[in-house]
Scaffold this motif. Structure first.
Motif, PDB file in Angstrom:
ATOM      1  N   UNK A 102       0.837  -1.209   0.000  1.00 47.33           N
ATOM      2  CA  UNK A 102       0.000   0.000   0.000  1.00 47.33           C
ATOM      3  C   UNK A 102       0.871   1.258   0.000  1.00 47.33           C
ATOM      4  N   UNK A 103       2.025   1.193   0.673  1.00 51.54           N
ATOM      5  CA  UNK A 103       2.903   2.361   0.699  1.00 51.54           C
ATOM      6  C   UNK A 103       3.414   2.670  -0.695  1.00 51.54           C
ATOM      7  N   UNK A 104       3.692   1.604  -1.416  1.00 53.76           N
ATOM      8  CA  UNK A 104       4.190   1.779  -2.770  1.00 53.76           C
ATOM      9  C   UNK A 104       3.158   2.513  -3.621  1.00 53.76           C
ATOM     10  N   UNK A 105       1.907   2.055  -3.498  1.00 51.29           N
ATOM     11  CA  UNK A 105       0.845   2.698  -4.289  1.00 51.29           C
ATOM     12  C   UNK A 105       0.693   4.168  -3.891  1.00 51.29           C
ATOM     13  N   UNK A 106       0.689   4.387  -2.564  1.00 50.97           N
ATOM     14  CA  UNK A 106       0.501   5.766  -2.083  1.00 50.97           C
ATOM     15  C   UNK A 106       1.617   6.671  -2.585  1.00 50.97           C
ATOM     16  N   UNK A 107       2.844   6.155  -2.572  1.00 54.36           N
ATOM     17  CA  UNK A 107       3.973   6.986  -3.022  1.00 54.36           C
ATOM     18  C   UNK A 107       3.916   7.223  -4.525  1.00 54.36           C
ATOM     19  N   UNK A 108       3.481   6.218  -5.244  1.00 51.66           N
ATOM     20  CA  UNK A 108       3.341   6.370  -6.700  1.00 51.66           C
ATOM     21  C   UNK A 108       2.350   7.481  -7.011  1.00 51.66           C
ATOM     22  N   UNK A 109       1.246   7.511  -6.215  1.00 49.20           N
ATOM     23  CA  UNK A 109       0.244   8.555  -6.414  1.00 49.20           C
ATOM     24  C   UNK A 109       0.838   9.942  -6.235  1.00 49.20           C
ATOM     25  N   UNK A 110       1.851  10.027  -5.386  1.00 50.65           N
ATOM     26  CA  UNK A 110       2.505  11.319  -5.182  1.00 50.65           C
ATOM     27  C   UNK A 110       3.655  11.539  -6.161  1.00 50.65           C
ATOM     28  N   UNK A 111       3.638  10.776  -7.223  1.00 53.07           N
ATOM     29  CA  UNK A 111       4.619  10.939  -8.297  1.00 53.07           C
ATOM     30  C   UNK A 111       6.048  10.596  -7.919  1.00 53.07           C
ATOM     31  N   UNK A 112       6.202   9.722  -6.951  1.00 56.88           N
ATOM     32  CA  UNK A 112       7.554   9.259  -6.653  1.00 56.88           C
ATOM     33  C   UNK A 112       7.915   8.139  -7.624  1.00 56.88           C
ATOM     34  N   UNK A 113       9.191   8.091  -7.996  1.00 56.86           N
ATOM     35  CA  UNK A 113       9.683   6.952  -8.775  1.00 56.86           C
ATOM     36  C   UNK A 113      10.159   5.915  -7.768  1.00 56.86           C
ATOM     37  N   UNK A 114       9.749   4.691  -7.988  1.00 56.16           N
ATOM     38  CA  UNK A 114       9.985   3.671  -6.969  1.00 56.16           C
ATOM     39  C   UNK A 114      10.900   2.575  -7.482  1.00 56.16           C
ATOM     40  N   UNK A 115      11.845   2.170  -6.631  1.00 57.18           N
ATOM     41  CA  UNK A 115      12.640   0.980  -6.943  1.00 57.18           C
ATOM     42  C   UNK A 115      12.561   0.043  -5.745  1.00 57.18           C
ATOM     43  N   UNK A 116      12.597  -1.250  -6.044  1.00 56.03           N
ATOM     44  CA  UNK A 116      12.454  -2.211  -4.959  1.00 56.03           C
ATOM     45  C   UNK A 116      13.583  -3.230  -5.015  1.00 56.03           C
ATOM     46  N   UNK A 117      13.963  -3.733  -3.872  1.00 57.17           N
ATOM     47  CA  UNK A 117      14.983  -4.763  -3.860  1.00 57.17           C
ATOM     48  C   UNK A 117      14.878  -5.478  -2.514  1.00 57.17           C
ATOM     49  N   UNK A 118      14.700  -6.789  -2.552  1.00 56.53           N
ATOM     50  CA  UNK A 118      14.693  -7.588  -1.317  1.00 56.53           C
ATOM     51  C   UNK A 118      13.848  -7.002  -0.205  1.00 56.53           C
ATOM     52  N   UNK A 119      12.654  -6.609  -0.519  1.00 51.87           N
ATOM     53  CA  UNK A 119      11.781  -6.091   0.525  1.00 51.87           C
ATOM     54  C   UNK A 119      12.100  -4.682   0.983  1.00 51.87           C
ATOM     55  N   UNK A 120      13.018  -4.046   0.304  1.00 49.31           N
ATOM     56  CA  UNK A 120      13.276  -2.651   0.621  1.00 49.31           C
ATOM     57  C   UNK A 120      12.760  -1.795  -0.519  1.00 49.31           C
ATOM     58  N   UNK A 121      12.497  -0.539  -0.164  1.00 54.99           N
ATOM     59  CA  UNK A 121      11.865   0.324  -1.142  1.00 54.99           C
ATOM     60  C   UNK A 121      12.585   1.676  -1.163  1.00 54.99           C
ATOM     61  N   UNK A 122      12.771   2.218  -2.341  1.00 58.53           N
ATOM     62  CA  UNK A 122      13.426   3.520  -2.469  1.00 58.53           C
ATOM     63  C   UNK A 122      12.569   4.386  -3.378  1.00 58.53           C
ATOM     64  N   UNK A 123      12.059   5.476  -2.831  1.00 56.14           N
ATOM     65  CA  UNK A 123      11.199   6.382  -3.603  1.00 56.14           C
ATOM     66  C   UNK A 123      11.907   7.718  -3.778  1.00 56.14           C
ATOM     67  N   UNK A 124      11.848   8.215  -4.982  1.00 53.25           N
ATOM     68  CA  UNK A 124      12.617   9.423  -5.274  1.00 53.25           C
ATOM     69  C   UNK A 124      11.830  10.305  -6.217  1.00 53.25           C
ATOM     70  N   UNK A 125      11.899  11.623  -5.992  1.00 49.08           N
ATOM     71  CA  UNK A 125      11.385  12.523  -7.031  1.00 49.08           C
ATOM     72  C   UNK A 125      12.164  13.830  -7.072  1.00 49.08           C
ATOM     73  N   UNK A 126      12.147  14.450  -8.223  1.00 45.21           N
ATOM     74  CA  UNK A 126      12.775  15.769  -8.392  1.00 45.21           C
ATOM     75  C   UNK A 126      14.284  15.742  -8.414  1.00 45.21           C
ATOM     76  N   UNK A 127      14.879  14.595  -8.829  1.00 46.03           N
ATOM     77  CA  UNK A 127      16.345  14.560  -8.825  1.00 46.03           C
ATOM     78  C   UNK A 127      16.939  15.645  -9.731  1.00 46.03           C
ATOM     79  N   UNK A 128      16.229  15.920 -10.843  1.00 45.54           N
ATOM     80  CA  UNK A 128      16.779  16.898 -11.796  1.00 45.54           C
ATOM     81  C   UNK A 128      17.023  18.262 -11.150  1.00 45.54           C
ATOM     82  N   UNK A 129      16.278  18.528 -10.059  1.00 44.31           N
ATOM     83  CA  UNK A 129      16.472  19.845  -9.444  1.00 44.31           C
ATOM     84  C   UNK A 129      17.869  19.984  -8.841  1.00 44.31           C
TER      85      UNK A 129
END
Ligand code: HEM
Lengths: 395, 535
Positions: free
Chosen positions: B180-207
């Motif tokens: 559910x966290x993944x979905x919620x973060x996606x809704x906020x336009x975060x880019x998501x990567x996953x690995x072994x049960x860990x999650x990394x959400x990122x947005x606005x790197x270009x700034x």
């Protein structure tokens, strides 16, 4: 149309004043029961401010219709517009952060600016050829918007300082802070005096010989403390107490000096009265009212205002200015004092951003920088026009 | 001695690294000051690592933001000093600056002049300061930008426990569902990567590239502005032109010809004092307010093989030149800059016999190109012996200041049928000197005047570069200041989830994002340690 326009401006002014009072009512110095009534008064204050802004927009466009050009071409019009942009910037930032204290400080400062604008001649004046340019309009309005947003960083910084500077004993910091408040009171004092004497129809005239040997007249709207050097009274009442030193040769130097003296005096009287009534430093008296503010948040607001305002200012005051200068004066940069002070403002805020980012100047230091930034903006707005005349000298 | 830093995960980090570039473990003192270490992702920066050679020292000097700020402040103060008194270009053209500053502004003015502040912005040291600014921007940006870029590109999803623990926003052992966290973060336009049960959400790197982009823009702008000093990049000439005259436009000669301009008419208009709209303002001023300065001009060009002045000239176009409305052609622009109304252009005279007051003839002297001889018929004529267009007396000698006919004076030689010798007369405005015994005199009869326009001819090849710099700068500041880089790390641990968040600026914004996440998924809000400390 011109009549309607000035009526709308008055209405906007009064509405802002009422909005400020609502915001003031939202502050509470009690720990408990903050949320409900504070929120309500804040909302009402915010809506009132927006209504005032709409009225002032009405003033702006009706005056535009009456004069045939965007009303940003003389000191009255520009300063009024700057006040309006401050309100606009406040509306945006309050929209993001919903901090009532911001209204209590930003709105009165905008009010002071607009009232101060009213001291300049209000006639609708025609445009000289150099000012007939769309780029000029774009430049002036964008620059004023940028300055308005940057002014909010001053308001937030001031709240931060009043809220956090330790008031137990007098320090350098408390003294500077009182100094800032005193300066605001000087503007208020000047406005009160001007309005009083103007409505009484006061005028004094002195004649003197200018530096090119021509006969000049100095017209005073305030009682004369400093007359021009070697002048004769043509029409007068009170004074003069002394003559301005001879090296002050500018055409209106003595009148400006007189105005300056009155502002400082009236500011002093207001400040003194307040100190007598409150029996403590002004900042110390306001501080308890700010007990519920979150300094961290105000620091953030003041930084955010710079972050939003800096690009707008750069675009308006430097880039659009260069485009206009290129069209009008055939060079994009000419080191005219007004231009140079816009560059100084730009460099100052660039330094601010770097200090904050890389050297960790947050909180108090950052707030003081915002105060200084506002001083530079006001200097460029007022002093460069009145003291250092440049190409932009509208009046 | 610098050594590579080998992390417990086995990764070899270059000397100077603060946070392991592979697993994200903060080394030594990075933990204490995580927010500062995160600024460049804990990478090794050249300036923080080497300090041996002269190049290292210069590099480190210019890459320091402290130094950069000092350069900015010094330029700022210098710029302010330059506005205390007018710069040389704003004082009257016809005065000697050395005495002008002293007579106008007293001793302070004299010092100002002696220090060279009257030409501050063109002084060598001001240019050097601008150069240092540019150098500092370049060095500082490379020093940080390159390692930052590399590091952000190879970010891993799973970070070291210590890395998460020392972030400003952190929560431990959170109960929640990754899905559910993944979905919620996606809704906020975060880019998501996953690995072994860990999650990394990122947005606005270009700034994060914003400062680097804006610095590039600034450097291009400064370079463009400096290019102006190179010949050929920049032309600025003034062309004074009388009504009716045609002249070659200076600076416009090229292989394919030369441009000429004709001034058909110069127009100066004022606002009508009784203008309905502006009545109040206009009646309050003593001087009339100008409304329009305009030159009606015709542009010609000589054909390509024609030599200067010779050759056929062909009309290119006609146009009005007004303030704010230059005439543009090729890479040139003509700007209305100045004017002179009613310059003396011709003077007419009569030859009079003194005794009878009888006019025996009349003639007109063109003050720009005077003829030498004027035949008045019936044996009468007048020679122009001497002509002083802008006459003044120096030690009793008539002289002329220049060729502008502002105060013309003439020595006429009058010849009549009966006279044997030439009679001479000196004629100037309000100042006629008659020789004793002259039978004839020259009497002033009238004048013709013409208006002059002054146009500035400009070509500026630096403009595209300067504009490009300006545009890039604006893109960069907006990119860096209106967006921000937000990252959220979620790591699965035995006791629950560890959540950490970081932003390069606008903590208010990222907290709002986390609040939304918490509202959607019911997880607890990570605590803001800085806020907790100060409250
Ligand atoms: C007038 C000149 C300059 C302007 C207008 C300028 C503008 C900026 C701006 C707008 C930012 C972004 C700030 C923020 O995000 O809060 C920035 C960041 C920065 N500037 Fe400048 N700058 C100037 C000169 C310099 C100089 C001389 C240096 C040299 C030391 C420098 C080094 C940096 C660094 C290191 C950053 C941070 C980069 C990062 O976040 O990775 N700047 N600059």
């Amino acid at each position: 149309m011109a009549q309607l326009s000035s009526t709308l401006l008055y209405a906007a002014f009064i509405t802002y004043l009422i909005g400020t009072l609502f915001f003031a009512m939202s502050l509470s110095d009690k720990k408990e029961k903050v949320a409900s009534y504070s929120k309500r008064w804040g909302r009402i204050g915010y809506i009132t401010s927006i209504v005032g802004f709409a009225l002032q927009l009405g003033y702006f466009f009706t005056r535009w219709a009456a004069s045939g050009h965007a009303p940003v071409s003389n000191l009255f019009e520009f300063t009024t517009f700057f006040g309006m942009m401050m309100v606009f910037a406040f509306i945006i930032l309050y929209g993001i952060y919903k901090t009532n204290a911001l209204g209590v400080f930003a709105m009165p400062i905008a009010l002071l600016v607009i009232a101060y604008a009213g001291m300049f001649p209000k006639d609708i004046s025609p445009l000289i050829p150099a000012l007939k340019s769309d780029w000029l309009k774009i430049h002036v309005t964008t620059a004023a918007l940028g300055e308005g947003i940057l002014a909010i960083s001053f308001a937030a910084g001031l709240i931060y300082l009043i809220g956090t500077v330790k008031q137990e004993k007098s320090t350098r910091e408390t003294k500077w802070l009182e100094g800032v408040l005193y300066c605001l009171l000087c503007v208020l004092g000047f406005i009160i005096l001007s309005v009083t004497f103007k409505s009484a129809g006061y005028e004094a005239v002195y004649s003197f010989t200018g530096k090119n040997g021509n006969e000049l007249e100095a017209v005073y709207q305030l009682p004369v403390i400093s007359a021009p050097a070697d002048s004769a009274e043509v029409q007068g009442g009170f004074g003069p107490l002394f003559e301005a030193p001879a090296w002050m040769k500018g055409e209106n130097a003595a009148v400006k000096l007189n105005t300056m003296i009155w502002s400082l005096l009236s500011g002093g009287i207001l400040y003194g009265l307040l100190r007598l009534i409150l029996r403590k430093r002004l900042a110390a008296a306001i501080q308890p009212k700010l007990r519920n503010i979150n300094p961290e948040l105000l620091d953030e607001i003041s930084y955010r205002s710079v972050a939003i305002g800096f690009p707008v200012f750069t675009l308006g005051a430097l880039i659009f200015a260069m485009i206009w200068a290129h069209e009008a004066w055939n060079r994009y940069w000419g080191w005219d004092p007004k231009e140079v002070w816009a560059l100084i403002t730009f460099l100052f805020y660039a330094a601010y951003l770097h200090l904050r980012l890389s050297r960790g100047w947050h909180g108090t230091k950052s707030a003081w920088l915002c105060v200084l930034g506002f001083v530079i903006i006001m200097f460029n707005l007022i002093a460069v026009n009145l003291v250092v005349a440049g190409l932009h000298s509208y009046a | 001695m610098e050594k590579t830093i080998i992390c417990e995960c086995g990764h070899h980090n270059p000397p100077g690294t603060l946070i392991c570039q592979s697993c994200g473990k903060p080394f030594a003192d990075a933990k204490e000051n995580m927010e500062a270490s995160m600024r460049y992702e804990g990478t090794a920066r050249r300036s923080q690592t080497y300090n041996r050679t002269a190049v290292d020292k210069i590099w480190n000097f210019f890459s320091s933001v402290k130094v950069g700020i000092w350069i900015i402040v010094v330029i700022l103060v210098a710029a302010a000093i330059g506005t205390i008194f007018p710069q040389e270009m704003y004082i009257p053209q016809n005065v000697d600056p050395a005495s002008h500053y002293e007579s106008e502004y007293g001793n302070l003015g004299k010092i100002y002049f002696l220090l060279g502040f009257h030409n501050l912005y063109g002084s060598w040291w001001f240019i050097v300061l601008l150069g240092m600014l540019a150098l500092s921007i370049i060095v500082a940006s490379i020093d940080r930008g390159v390692p930052l870029y590399k590091s952000l590109k190879r970010q891993k999803v799973i970070r070291h426990d210590q890395f998460l623990k020392h972030q400003r926003l952190f929560a431990q052992d959170v109960k929640g569902d990754l899905g559910t966290m993944k979905i919620a973060l996606k809704e906020q336009n975060y880019k998501i990567r996953e690995e072994n049960g860990s999650l990394f959400a990122e947005k606005g790197r270009f700034s994060r590239w914003g400062p680097y982009v804006n610095h590039v823009g600034l450097v291009i702008f400064l370079a463009g502005a400096m290019l102006r000093f190179f010949p050929g990049m920049y032309v600025e000439e003034v062309l004074w032109l009388r009504e009716g005259d045609t002249a070659a436009i200076p600076g416009t000669l090229s292989e394919d010809g030369q441009y000429y301009l004709k001034n058909e008419k110069f127009i100066l208009e004022f606002y009508d004092k009784n203008d309905e709209q502006f009545k109040d303002a206009l009646q309050n001023t003593s001087n009339p307010v100008p409304k329009n300065f305009q030159t009606n001009a015709v542009l010609y060009k000589s054909d390509s093989n024609g030599t200067i002045g010779a050759g056929e000239i062909k009309k290119v176009k006609e146009g009005k030149i007004q303030v704010n409305k230059p005439l543009k052609f090729d890479s040139f622009s003509l700007y209305q800059t100045d004017f002179k109304m009613d310059e003396l252009n011709a003077m007419s005279f009569s030859l009079v016999e003194k005794e009878s007051q009888k006019k025996v003839g009349a003639f007109e002297v063109d003050l720009i190109n005077p003829k030498k001889k004027y035949d008045l018929g019936n044996g009468y004529s007048v020679n122009l012996g001497k002509y002083y267009p802008n006459y003044f007396l120096e030690d009793g000698e008539p002289k002329t200041k220049n060729n502008v006919p502002d105060n013309p004076a003439f020595v006429f030689e009058m010849i009549s049928p009966e006279s044997t010798k030439k009679e001479k007369a000196f004629v100037a405005i309000k100042n006629n000197i008659e020789m004793e015994g002259n039978r004839y005199k020259v009497e002033f009869a009238g004048i013709k005047t013409k208006n002059l326009t002054a146009l500035t001819v400009r070509k500026d090849h630096t403009l595209p570069i300067v504009s490009l710099g300006g545009i890039i700068f604006m893109i960069g500041v907006v990119q860096g200041l209106y967006w921000n880089h937000r990252r959220i790390w979620i790591k699965e641990k035995e006791g629950g989830l560890w959540i950490a968040a970081h932003t390069n600026k606008n903590w208010f914004g990222i907290k709002k994002d986390l609040q939304k996440l918490s509202d959607k998924t019911g997880i607890v809000m990570p605590e803001d340690r800085t806020a907790a400390k100060t409250a």
